[in-house]
Design a protein around this motif. Structure first.
Motif, PDB file in Angstrom:
ATOM      1  N   CYS A  18      40.479  37.285  41.669  1.00  0.00           N
ATOM      2  CA  CYS A  18      40.366  36.264  42.711  1.00  0.00           C
ATOM      3  C   CYS A  18      40.661  34.961  42.719  1.00  0.00           C
ATOM      4  O   CYS A  18      39.989  34.475  41.613  1.00  0.00           O
ATOM      5  N   THR A  33      32.596  26.741  41.464  1.00  0.00           N
ATOM      6  CA  THR A  33      33.533  27.359  40.524  1.00  0.00           C
ATOM      7  C   THR A  33      33.930  26.271  39.358  1.00  0.00           C
ATOM      8  O   THR A  33      33.899  24.990  39.670  1.00  0.00           O
ATOM      9  N   TYR A  42      33.349  31.703  38.130  1.00  0.00           N
ATOM     10  CA  TYR A  42      32.425  31.760  39.318  1.00  0.00           C
ATOM     11  C   TYR A  42      30.823  31.829  39.234  1.00  0.00           C
ATOM     12  O   TYR A  42      30.422  32.670  38.191  1.00  0.00           O
ATOM     13  N   THR A  44      27.806  32.852  39.980  1.00  0.00           N
ATOM     14  CA  THR A  44      27.282  33.885  40.844  1.00  0.00           C
ATOM     15  C   THR A  44      25.703  33.532  41.131  1.00  0.00           C
ATOM     16  O   THR A  44      25.114  32.736  40.310  1.00  0.00           O
ATOM     17  N   LEU A  52      36.905  34.986  36.671  1.00  0.00           N
ATOM     18  CA  LEU A  52      37.860  35.793  37.594  1.00  0.00           C
ATOM     19  C   LEU A  52      39.104  34.894  37.791  1.00  0.00           C
ATOM     20  O   LEU A  52      39.638  33.881  37.434  1.00  0.00           O
ATOM     21  N   SER A 499      40.140  41.700  40.241  1.00  0.00           N
ATOM     22  CA  SER A 499      38.713  41.398  40.636  1.00  0.00           C
ATOM     23  C   SER A 499      39.008  40.788  42.102  1.00  0.00           C
ATOM     24  O   SER A 499      39.976  40.465  42.530  1.00  0.00           O
ATOM     25  N   TYR A 500      37.449  40.579  42.592  1.00  0.00           N
ATOM     26  CA  TYR A 500      37.526  40.187  43.902  1.00  0.00           C
ATOM     27  C   TYR A 500      36.257  39.327  44.006  1.00  0.00           C
ATOM     28  O   TYR A 500      35.256  39.536  43.210  1.00  0.00           O
ATOM     29  N   ALA A 501      36.319  38.265  44.956  1.00  0.00           N
ATOM     30  CA  ALA A 501      35.178  37.576  45.321  1.00  0.00           C
ATOM     31  C   ALA A 501      34.978  37.231  46.498  1.00  0.00           C
ATOM     32  O   ALA A 501      36.264  36.929  47.281  1.00  0.00           O
ATOM     33  N   SER A 513      31.088  39.401  43.737  1.00  0.00           N
ATOM     34  CA  SER A 513      31.944  39.442  43.141  1.00  0.00           C
ATOM     35  C   SER A 513      32.231  40.266  42.023  1.00  0.00           C
ATOM     36  O   SER A 513      31.237  40.993  41.690  1.00  0.00           O
ATOM     37  N   ARG A 515      34.873  42.403  38.825  1.00  0.00           N
ATOM     38  CA  ARG A 515      36.258  42.418  37.925  1.00  0.00           C
ATOM     39  C   ARG A 515      35.944  43.675  37.054  1.00  0.00           C
ATOM     40  O   ARG A 515      34.935  44.138  36.382  1.00  0.00           O
TER      41      ARG A 515
END
Length: 680
Positions: A18, A33, A42, A44, A52, A499-501, A513, A515
């Motif tokens: 992401c 970030t 990130y 979190t 990521l 990965s995604y966020a 988030s 990964r």
């Protein structure tokens, strides 16, 4: 088993990398970030920040988590990182770090396939028989630990790295002063119930001006022999390690574009009448020794970062020194007086010292060629490792001189990021005895490709090749030693992941988030491992593969969930021998942390860690085990206790009796820990 897991996991992995810009545009939420070459870090809502957007599998443990974990060793700081296995990790002596099946094993603390750096100094890399990683240092000296898994992120730091890199960064005075001129004192006291464990860490931080800062720390850590979940004493688990750190930094020049940082840390251990074999709980065949360990790291770093995008120059001179002196305790070995004793005696009566001096100059340049943005990291490294000659056959003396050049170019165009990396290394190893001199060189490198879909989702893949050049430990007078000194170990690793966020996914204000990645590694021309049951036939090749996953989810009300998991398997091959499971393969691990924060005042969490398919140091199958840890952090924000941090933890809360994967002794039973930190 793992092959089917990998096939089933590919779909999941491809749902997940992401970019920060996409998150800001799509959700309208200002996510914190920190961007860099290895991706975007990130911040979190949970315990663990995730890296990521890059093709390197990276896990960062910050200062807050270091203190919350109340770890007794550096190894215990990273035991929750996917793919990391601790070998006897609860003591500095005999502990080891294994990443993706490489690193520490039941014979040596390091097989040269992972690298450990303290402020840039290379440490803990010697192959001393049954001594562990030799990573004698205290976790409270550090502000951050970063674990890079696999080969792709290693070309800036060394050659032959298959498992990964562990980078430790010591604390700065500005971490205590907040970057504001003044003088602060930090004091931490910690006590643990298993058994009679105590820690005192005192820090003096002085910042006379915004351009100068100085830090002085003294940490004393002690524990008696621990007990396991059945209440039995774990032999050889007590220790006392005083540690110290001095660090200073000057910033000067026009626009503060120059800085000079000096760092010196040292840890001592003076053990009396303890087993020579630090992996074992009793003296056994080797008997007992009085052992003194003196280890230190010194780093001088100069940085020049002017307004120009083409120059961000760092020159680092580092020196790592470790001396381990053994004196045999008469009458403690059953072999004393037998024909075997003349061979064994020099090993248990020895003075071993090795020193590593390294000078690295690197530059980061930002520029454009057409539509392509470049972040070019280039550098040269010169190193000299000296091991004092001694009569112990397991530790030959000599010098290892190396020259290395590296080049890493992160190129961005549209949604694509393409990163080629190269490293050339040349070595000359000279024996302090009569084993001769050997020269070797190798060109290695890799390619990483990532694509950002612009909606919080990215995918990546990489391929990397590296070679481990011969080392001082390979010296000797046999034909096998001659082959090892003229052969480099080779490996390639392939990775694929995503990965995604995003925010506001399931409820307003939430944050998610994730990964995941799969990898496959092949190692050949193996000089560091022989076939099972043989002392002369080297393995032909080793194949390993695995899957790793990290995720974090948080709600606006402070509730958070962290998850990490990994599984892996491997096979070792040798001509004339049956194929065997890779002796150092990681177990299947799952970790889940449930917690809640009340602003900055209170943080409560429950950590559950399950391990399956584990084996002990002698490769006997272990029963699956699940360990529960509870943690609480209280930070009063007003009143007389403002600036005070109170931490309480229960490790192995249900007093489970178990042995960790690849370990040679039982894990500690239930342990209560309480710590008090005050900043004056």
């Amino acid at each position: 088993m793992t092959r089917s897991i990998l096939r089933g996991s590919t779909a999941l992995v491809l749902l997940s990398l992401c970019p920060a810009p996409a998150l800001a545009q799509d959700t309208g939420t200002d996510l914190s970030t920190v961007s860099g070459f290895l991706g975007t870090l990130y911040l979190t809502p949970g315990k663990r920040d995730l890296s990521l957007g890059g093709a390197v599998s990276t896990t960062t443990i910050d200062g807050e988590e270091i203190e919350d974990r109340q770890a007794g060793t550096v190894a215990e700081l990273i035991d929750s990182v996917p793919g990391v296995t601790l070998i006897n990790g609860s003591t500095p002596q005999g502990s080891g770090i294994n990443i993706r099946g490489y690193g520490a094993n039941s014979t040596y603390g390091n097989d040269q396939k992972i690298a450990i750096l303290v402020d840039g100094a290379s440490v803990g890399s010697e192959e001393l028989y049954r001594i562990g990683t030799q990573l004698f240092t205290d976790p409270l000296l550090y502000r951050q630990v970063e674990v890079l898994r696999g080969t792709m992120g290693s070309f800036e730091y060394g050659s032959g790295i298959v498992g990964g890199v562990v980078k430790l960064e010591t604390k700065n005075a500005s971490d205590f002063t907040g970057g504001v001129p003044g003088f602060r004192v930090g004091q931490t006291l910690e006590f643990s119930s298993n058994t009679a464990g105590a820690v005192s860490s005192t820090t003096l931080a002085w910042q006379p001006t915004e351009r100068a800062e100085f830090l002085l720390n003294y940490t004393w850590r002690q524990q008696d022999d621990q007990v396991d979940g059945d209440g039995n004493v774990i032999g050889n688990s007590g220790f006392e390690t005083p540690s110290g750190l001095f660090k200073g930094k000057f910033t000067f020049g026009q626009d503060d574009d120059h800085s000079l940082t000096f760092s010196y840390s040292r840890t001592l251990a003076d053990d009396k009448d303890v087993p020579y074999d630090t992996f074992d709980t009793t003296g056994g065949t080797f008997g007992n020794v009085d052992r003194e360990t003196d280890t230190s790291q010194t780093t001088l770093e100069y940085n020049y970062n002017p307004v120009s995008d083409l120059v961000d120059l760092t020159a680092t001179l580092s020196y790592a020194d470790q001396q381990i002196d053994y004196s045999y305790v008469p009458g403690s070995s059953p072999l004393e007086g037998t024909p075997t004793w003349p061979f064994l005696e020099p090993t248990v009566n020895a003075e071993q010292r090795y020193e590593t001096t390294k000078f690295t100059v690197k530059n980061v340049a930002l520029f454009q060629t057409g539509v392509v943005d470049h972040q070019l990291r280039s550098g040269v490294e010169v190193s000299r490792r000296v091991r004092a000659d001694n009569e112990a056959g397991s530790a030959p003396g000599g010098e290892d001189n190396r020259l290395a050049l590296f080049l890493i170019d992160e190129m961005r165009a549209g949604g694509f990021t393409i990163t080629p990396a190269l490293r050339y290394e040349k070595s000359k190893v000279e024996s302090a005895a009569s084993y001769g001199s050997y020269e070797n060189d190798a060109l290695m490198g890799g390619l990483a490709v990532a694509y950002d879909f612009g909606n919080g989702l990215s995918v990546f893949g990489s391929a990397a090749y590296t070679e481990g050049l011969p080392i001082i430990d390979d010296l000797g007078g046999s034909a096998a030693n001659e082959w090892r000194m003229t052969t480099s170990e080779k490996s390639h690793t392939f990775e694929l992941g995503a990965s995604y966020a995003g925010t506001d996914l399931f409820t307003p204000g939430d944050n998610f988030s994730i990964r995941g990645n799969i990898y496959r590694t092949e190692l050949w021309d193996i000089t560091s491992y022989t076939a099972s049951g043989s002392t002369s036939v080297n393995l032909d090749r080793v194949e390993t593969e695995g899957f790793e996953l990290e995720a974090s989810y948080g709600l606006e009300n402070g509730v958070y969930v962290d998850f990490h998991g990994a599984t892996g398997q491997g096979t070792e091959y040798a001509d004339g021998f049956a194929d065997e499971d890779w002796r150092n393969q990681p177990a299947t691990t799952l970790g889940l942390t449930l917690g809640k924060r009340w602003n900055d005042t209170l943080d409560l969490s429950w950590e559950v860690r399950h391990t399956a398919d584990a084996r002990d140091a002698t490769l006997n199958d272990l029963s699956d085990y699940t360990v529960h840890n509870l943690r609480a952090t209280y930070k009063p924000q007003t009143g007389a206790f403002e600036g005070t941090e109170i931490r309480f933890g229960i490790e192995n809360a249900f007093d489970l009796d178990y042995t960790g994967n690849l370990s040679s002794r039982k894990a500690p039973g239930r342990t209560f820990k309480v710590s008090l930190t005050k900043l004056f």
